[in-house]
Scaffold this motif. Structure first.
Motif, PDB file in Angstrom:
ATOM      1  N   PRO A 197     -90.931  30.692  23.627  1.00 32.01           N
ATOM      2  CA  PRO A 197     -90.436  32.072  23.631  1.00 32.01           C
ATOM      3  C   PRO A 197     -90.512  32.705  22.244  1.00 32.01           C
ATOM      4  O   PRO A 197     -90.521  32.007  21.238  1.00 32.01           O
ATOM      5  CB  PRO A 197     -88.973  31.900  24.050  1.00 32.01           C
ATOM      6  N   THR A 198     -90.554  34.037  22.234  1.00 32.72           N
ATOM      7  CA  THR A 198     -90.454  34.778  20.980  1.00 32.72           C
ATOM      8  C   THR A 198     -89.288  35.741  21.098  1.00 32.72           C
ATOM      9  O   THR A 198     -89.215  36.508  22.064  1.00 32.72           O
ATOM     10  CB  THR A 198     -91.752  35.563  20.699  1.00 32.72           C
ATOM     11  N   LEU A 199     -88.379  35.651  20.152  1.00 32.56           N
ATOM     12  CA  LEU A 199     -87.258  36.589  20.132  1.00 32.56           C
ATOM     13  C   LEU A 199     -87.498  37.576  18.996  1.00 32.56           C
ATOM     14  O   LEU A 199     -87.679  37.169  17.849  1.00 32.56           O
ATOM     15  CB  LEU A 199     -85.946  35.832  19.923  1.00 32.56           C
ATOM     16  N   ARG A 229     -96.670  35.076  35.420  1.00 31.53           N
ATOM     17  CA  ARG A 229     -96.234  36.405  35.014  1.00 31.53           C
ATOM     18  C   ARG A 229     -95.733  36.386  33.572  1.00 31.53           C
ATOM     19  O   ARG A 229     -95.260  35.356  33.100  1.00 31.53           O
ATOM     20  CB  ARG A 229     -95.121  36.907  35.941  1.00 31.53           C
ATOM     21  N   ARG A 230     -95.865  37.522  32.907  1.00 30.08           N
ATOM     22  CA  ARG A 230     -95.285  37.619  31.559  1.00 30.08           C
ATOM     23  C   ARG A 230     -93.876  38.190  31.694  1.00 30.08           C
ATOM     24  O   ARG A 230     -93.698  39.291  32.202  1.00 30.08           O
ATOM     25  CB  ARG A 230     -96.119  38.523  30.663  1.00 30.08           C
ATOM     26  N   VAL A 231     -92.906  37.425  31.240  1.00 24.30           N
ATOM     27  CA  VAL A 231     -91.515  37.869  31.348  1.00 24.30           C
ATOM     28  C   VAL A 231     -91.106  38.519  30.026  1.00 24.30           C
ATOM     29  O   VAL A 231     -91.223  37.928  28.958  1.00 24.30           O
ATOM     30  CB  VAL A 231     -90.583  36.684  31.679  1.00 24.30           C
ATOM     31  N   ILE A 232     -90.636  39.757  30.145  1.00 24.69           N
ATOM     32  CA  ILE A 232     -90.129  40.480  28.975  1.00 24.69           C
ATOM     33  C   ILE A 232     -88.657  40.773  29.219  1.00 24.69           C
ATOM     34  O   ILE A 232     -88.298  41.436  30.202  1.00 24.69           O
ATOM     35  CB  ILE A 232     -90.898  41.796  28.775  1.00 24.69           C
ATOM     36  N   ALA A 292     -83.001  27.684  24.162  1.00 22.29           N
ATOM     37  CA  ALA A 292     -83.430  26.321  23.814  1.00 22.29           C
ATOM     38  C   ALA A 292     -84.143  25.658  24.997  1.00 22.29           C
ATOM     39  O   ALA A 292     -85.081  24.875  24.815  1.00 22.29           O
ATOM     40  CB  ALA A 292     -82.223  25.481  23.390  1.00 22.29           C
ATOM     41  N   GLN A 293     -83.719  25.994  26.206  1.00 23.90           N
ATOM     42  CA  GLN A 293     -84.400  25.425  27.387  1.00 23.90           C
ATOM     43  C   GLN A 293     -85.765  26.093  27.597  1.00 23.90           C
ATOM     44  O   GLN A 293     -86.703  25.460  28.076  1.00 23.90           O
ATOM     45  CB  GLN A 293     -83.535  25.560  28.645  1.00 23.90           C
ATOM     46  N   MET A 294     -85.874  27.356  27.222  1.00 22.06           N
ATOM     47  CA  MET A 294     -87.207  28.006  27.275  1.00 22.06           C
ATOM     48  C   MET A 294     -88.134  27.288  26.293  1.00 22.06           C
ATOM     49  O   MET A 294     -89.318  27.092  26.574  1.00 22.06           O
ATOM     50  CB  MET A 294     -87.114  29.481  26.862  1.00 22.06           C
ATOM     51  N   ILE A 295     -87.572  26.929  25.125  1.00 26.33           N
ATOM     52  CA  ILE A 295     -88.376  26.217  24.120  1.00 26.33           C
ATOM     53  C   ILE A 295     -88.777  24.853  24.690  1.00 26.33           C
ATOM     54  O   ILE A 295     -89.950  24.457  24.621  1.00 26.33           O
ATOM     55  CB  ILE A 295     -87.564  26.064  22.805  1.00 26.33           C
ATOM     56  N   ARG A 296     -87.815  24.160  25.294  1.00 28.38           N
ATOM     57  CA  ARG A 296     -88.101  22.835  25.861  1.00 28.38           C
ATOM     58  C   ARG A 296     -89.205  22.891  26.904  1.00 28.38           C
ATOM     59  O   ARG A 296     -90.065  22.026  26.987  1.00 28.38           O
ATOM     60  CB  ARG A 296     -86.807  22.315  26.492  1.00 28.38           C
ATOM     61  N   GLN A 297     -89.191  23.955  27.717  1.00 24.24           N
ATOM     62  CA  GLN A 297     -90.174  24.081  28.805  1.00 24.24           C
ATOM     63  C   GLN A 297     -91.415  24.865  28.366  1.00 24.24           C
ATOM     64  O   GLN A 297     -92.264  25.181  29.196  1.00 24.24           O
ATOM     65  CB  GLN A 297     -89.545  24.772  30.018  1.00 24.24           C
ATOM     66  N   LYS A 298     -91.465  25.232  27.082  1.00 24.17           N
ATOM     67  CA  LYS A 298     -92.636  25.935  26.513  1.00 24.17           C
ATOM     68  C   LYS A 298     -92.964  27.228  27.269  1.00 24.17           C
ATOM     69  O   LYS A 298     -94.112  27.501  27.616  1.00 24.17           O
ATOM     70  CB  LYS A 298     -93.862  25.024  26.498  1.00 24.17           C
ATOM     71  N   LEU A 299     -91.935  28.016  27.537  1.00 19.58           N
ATOM     72  CA  LEU A 299     -92.143  29.248  28.311  1.00 19.58           C
ATOM     73  C   LEU A 299     -92.300  30.440  27.365  1.00 19.58           C
ATOM     74  O   LEU A 299     -91.401  30.721  26.563  1.00 19.58           O
ATOM     75  CB  LEU A 299     -90.947  29.486  29.238  1.00 19.58           C
ATOM     76  N   VAL A 350     -91.636  33.473  27.075  1.00 25.55           N
ATOM     77  CA  VAL A 350     -90.842  34.674  27.367  1.00 25.55           C
ATOM     78  C   VAL A 350     -90.727  35.496  26.079  1.00 25.55           C
ATOM     79  O   VAL A 350     -90.563  34.922  24.995  1.00 25.55           O
ATOM     80  CB  VAL A 350     -89.426  34.252  27.833  1.00 25.55           C
ATOM     81  N   ILE A 351     -90.849  36.811  26.217  1.00 28.51           N
ATOM     82  CA  ILE A 351     -90.643  37.670  25.037  1.00 28.51           C
ATOM     83  C   ILE A 351     -89.276  38.348  25.175  1.00 28.51           C
ATOM     84  O   ILE A 351     -89.016  39.036  26.165  1.00 28.51           O
ATOM     85  CB  ILE A 351     -91.757  38.733  24.911  1.00 28.51           C
ATOM     86  N   ILE A 352     -88.422  38.109  24.201  1.00 31.18           N
ATOM     87  CA  ILE A 352     -87.070  38.685  24.230  1.00 31.18           C
ATOM     88  C   ILE A 352     -86.961  39.772  23.166  1.00 31.18           C
ATOM     89  O   ILE A 352     -87.193  39.505  21.987  1.00 31.18           O
ATOM     90  CB  ILE A 352     -86.012  37.591  23.938  1.00 31.18           C
ATOM     91  N   PHE A 353     -86.651  40.976  23.614  1.00 30.20           N
ATOM     92  CA  PHE A 353     -86.320  42.032  22.660  1.00 30.20           C
ATOM     93  C   PHE A 353     -84.805  42.075  22.566  1.00 30.20           C
ATOM     94  O   PHE A 353     -84.128  42.420  23.537  1.00 30.20           O
ATOM     95  CB  PHE A 353     -86.867  43.386  23.128  1.00 30.20           C
ATOM     96  N   LEU A 354     -84.283  41.654  21.432  1.00 29.87           N
ATOM     97  CA  LEU A 354     -82.836  41.636  21.257  1.00 29.87           C
ATOM     98  C   LEU A 354     -82.430  42.867  20.444  1.00 29.87           C
ATOM     99  O   LEU A 354     -82.823  43.005  19.290  1.00 29.87           O
ATOM    100  CB  LEU A 354     -82.403  40.356  20.537  1.00 29.87           C
ATOM    101  N   MET A 355     -81.699  43.752  21.100  1.00 32.26           N
ATOM    102  CA  MET A 355     -81.276  44.982  20.421  1.00 32.26           C
ATOM    103  C   MET A 355     -80.013  44.689  19.637  1.00 32.26           C
ATOM    104  O   MET A 355     -78.929  44.574  20.220  1.00 32.26           O
ATOM    105  CB  MET A 355     -80.976  46.079  21.464  1.00 32.26           C
ATOM    106  N   ASN A 356     -80.156  44.567  18.327  1.00 31.71           N
ATOM    107  CA  ASN A 356     -78.967  44.301  17.514  1.00 31.71           C
ATOM    108  C   ASN A 356     -78.389  45.618  17.013  1.00 31.71           C
ATOM    109  O   ASN A 356     -78.754  46.134  15.966  1.00 31.71           O
ATOM    110  CB  ASN A 356     -79.310  43.370  16.342  1.00 31.71           C
ATOM    111  N   ASN A 357     -77.464  46.151  17.815  1.00 29.68           N
ATOM    112  CA  ASN A 357     -76.771  47.392  17.415  1.00 29.68           C
ATOM    113  C   ASN A 357     -75.331  47.085  17.020  1.00 29.68           C
ATOM    114  O   ASN A 357     -74.463  47.950  17.053  1.00 29.68           O
ATOM    115  CB  ASN A 357     -76.864  48.457  18.518  1.00 29.68           C
ATOM    116  N   HIS A 358     -75.072  45.822  16.719  1.00 31.09           N
ATOM    117  CA  HIS A 358     -73.793  45.385  16.151  1.00 31.09           C
ATOM    118  C   HIS A 358     -72.600  45.710  17.027  1.00 31.09           C
ATOM    119  O   HIS A 358     -71.552  46.117  16.534  1.00 31.09           O
ATOM    120  CB  HIS A 358     -73.578  45.986  14.750  1.00 31.09           C
ATOM    121  N   GLY A 359     -72.742  45.529  18.315  1.00 33.08           N
ATOM    122  CA  GLY A 359     -71.545  45.736  19.132  1.00 33.08           C
ATOM    123  C   GLY A 359     -71.848  46.030  20.581  1.00 33.08           C
ATOM    124  O   GLY A 359     -72.992  46.072  21.011  1.00 33.08           O
TER     125      GLY A 359
END
Ligand code: DPX
Ligand code: MG
Length: 560
Positions: A526-528, A430-433, A449-456, A458-467
């Motif tokens: 992963p891609t953040l 599955r594609r995890v978003i 870092a563990q996603m990187i280690r396991q080569k997963l 995962v696509i992470i959308f990080l909403m940086n709204n500063h708080g």
């Protein structure tokens, strides 16, 4: 020959686990060695024990169960927070902790990683409060029975269990495991109760003209998703889901009307629920959040409450009955009641069309969600963190096969990073978003870092709204400001020499298009995507919900 550790490994493998999550410590090292001898299960390491617990929780969402192995006290007490979460969210996560050497019991010895007193029992006592079964293994002879009891209870109740294993017992010889059926076969429903409950429920519905079905977050734990569809098909009425149950009823089903969440429901849904004369609540959980500060709580004689093992309505209360048996049998007895569908077709508002923003315009939340929408396919699982990500996630339509995960009852910010890690390991096809806020990410960021280690991938959308924007809407103050990080740059640090994670920062819709393309092409890690948003660029649902929850929280104390 079996040891306590290999016995446990075999049982975990028998219930379908291909991985267990671990953080090493001297009380569990021998146990970890024993678990490693089982070649059908991989040992996967986490950065800390809180993440270890949440990784197992995410794995359980994908695979039906999960296991976390930690060391005594300093490890287990952190993991127990995630175990509380697994309890709240109905997930059978087995927490396994190494514990002190049996020769150190009841002596004058003081041990490291303890309170510096002779009390080594506090961990078991705490675990008892947060699990459905907690055992402390200090004898190899008793171990098989204790392990089986803990795992069987967790699987039956869909709640976490705790197994403490003394460090000098983990490699001690013990009996071989028997057939797994002894652990997974449930007590059947009482047939007479099913007949009585179904007869009474059919009569109840016969007397109603316009019922609706309301699907709640406990439906999956009850293993009754398919049967809820059967009842919906038979009744032909409108079906709404509660926010925490998004995805538990197929959104492409013709009777699916959307999310029922009081004043912030999908347009038309609150109106149809209010217009109905009966609400069949299936696996529903009503708390201050799901009722929007107690403003949307179905009540009165028209409400039927159908839970995992009990059915309750209009002077009836049936127990020792599985929800799926009840729903399936009821589906065969009821007549069509489609008035709410006819009415919904009349009041259903048109969805306003979405237009892309100008590619170089400043990125807004609406444009971000618009671009995430097409990524959700039948093979996608969306994992939405506590925060505005809940509301952004709820707004995504799920095609058949797509899944959606939230942790709305426990609501621990940071849950989604390790949960996505665990989920992605458990569901490699599955594609995890993951949708995550900046504040939440800071609690558990290391697990990328563990996603990187396991080569997963995962696509992470990080909403940086500063708080802490959700908190800003509930109750603002200086404590809602978050120290900014270079979130995209963090991935570079986590990669070190050998990782393939990708970190990208986007400030416009055009940049987001490019970043999403890069994420889809990155299969090795992963891609953040750090989405730069204004502090107050949040959903209108969050604002309305926040105001009502704040009102409920702010009620003055009533005198006794
Ligand atoms: C807190 C919450 O940045 O998301 O979308 O900006 O709100 P938004 P962020 O991740 O901020 C999260 C923040 C602080 N909740 O708004 S929801 C209180 C809280 C919690 N869990 C734990 N500590 C505090 N839910 C472990
Ligand atoms: Mg934020």
């Amino acid at each position: 020959m079996h040891t306590v550790g290999t016995y446990l490994a075999e049982r975990l493998s028998q219930i379908g686990l291909e991985h267990h999550f671990a953080v090493a410590g001297d009380y569990n090292l021998v146990l970890l060695d024993q678990l490693l001898t089982n070649k059908s299960m991989l040992q996967v390491y986490c950065s800390n024990e809180l993440n270890c617990g949440f990784s197992a929780e995410g794995y359980a969402r994908a695979r039906g169960a999960g296991a976390a192995v930690v060391t005594f006290s300093v490890g287990a007490l952190s993991a127990l927070n995630a175990i509380g979460g697994a309890y709240a969210e109905n997930l059978p996560v087995i927490l396994i902790s190494g514990t002190p050497n049996t020769n150190d019991r009841s002596t004058e010895h003081l041990l490291h990683h303890t309170l510096g007193t002779h009390d080594f029992l506090y961990q078991l006592e705490i675990a008892k409060r947060l699990t459905c079964a907690a055992v402390s293994i200090t004898s190899a002879f008793d171990a098989p029975g204790q392990i089986d009891y803990a795992i069987r209870t967790a699987l039956r109740e869909k709640k976490p269990a705790y197994i403490g294993i003394a460090c000098n017992i983990a490699a001690a010889p013990c009996a071989a495991p028997g057939p797994i059926s002894a652990l997974i076969n449930e007590n059947p429903s009482d047939p007479e109760t099913v007949t009585a409950a179904v007869t009474a429920a059919a009569e109840f519905l016969q007397g109603k003209k316009k019922p609706v079905l309301l699907i709640g977050s406990k439906l999956r734990a009850a293993g009754a998703e398919k049967e809820a569809v059967e009842l919906a098909n038979a009744l032909g009425c409108s079906v709404a889901v509660m926010a925490a149950a998004k995805g538990f009823f197929p959104e492409e089903h013709p009777q699916y009307v959307g999310t029922y969440w009081g004043g912030i429901s999908t347009p038309g849904v609150q109106a149809i629920v209010d217009w109905s004369d009966s609400i069949v609540c299936i696996g529903a959980l009503f708390n201050d959040y799901s009722t929007v500060g107690w403003t949307a709580m179905p009540h009165g004689p028209g409400v039927m409450v159908a839970n995992q093992n009990s059915i309750c309505f209009e002077g009836h209360d049936f127990s020792q009955i599985h929800l799926r048996d009840f729903l399936s049998a009821l589906a065969k007895k009821v007549e069509k009641r489609n008035a709410t569908m006819i009415e919904y077709a009349r009041i259903r508002p048109e969805q306003p069309p979405e237009h892309p923003a100008a590619p170089d315009a400043k990125l807004m939340r609406v444009e971000m969600v618009r671009q995430i929408r097409p990524l959700v396919t039948a093979a996608t699982t969306v994992i939405a963190e506590t925060g505005d990500s809940w509301f952004n996630g709820i707004a995504l339509a799920l095609p058949d096969g797509a899944r959606f995960e939230v942790e709305m009852q426990w609501g621990h910010i940071g849950w989604s990073v390790p949960a996505s890690f665990g989920y992605a390991l458990g569901a490699p096809d599955r594609r995890v978003i993951a949708l995550i806020g900046d504040g939440a990410f800071q609690l558990t960021a290391q697990e990328v870092a563990q996603m990187i280690r396991q080569k997963l991938p995962v696509i992470i959308f990080l909403m940086n709204n500063h708080g802490y924007t959700i908190e800003v809407e509930i109750h603002d103050g200086p404590y809602n400001d978050v120290k900014n990080w270079d979130y995209a740059g963090l991935i570079h640090a986590f990669n070190a020499d050998d990782g393939h994670g990708l970190g990208l920062r986007v400030k416009s819709g055009g940049e987001l298009v490019v970043a999403i393309k890069a994420a889809l092409a990155n299969h090795k890690g992963p891609t953040l995507i750090e989405c730069m948003l204004d502090r107050d660029d949040c959903t209108s649902e969050l604002i309305s919900w926040g105001r009502l929850v704040a009102t409920a929280n702010g009620r003055a104390a009533t005198s006794a």
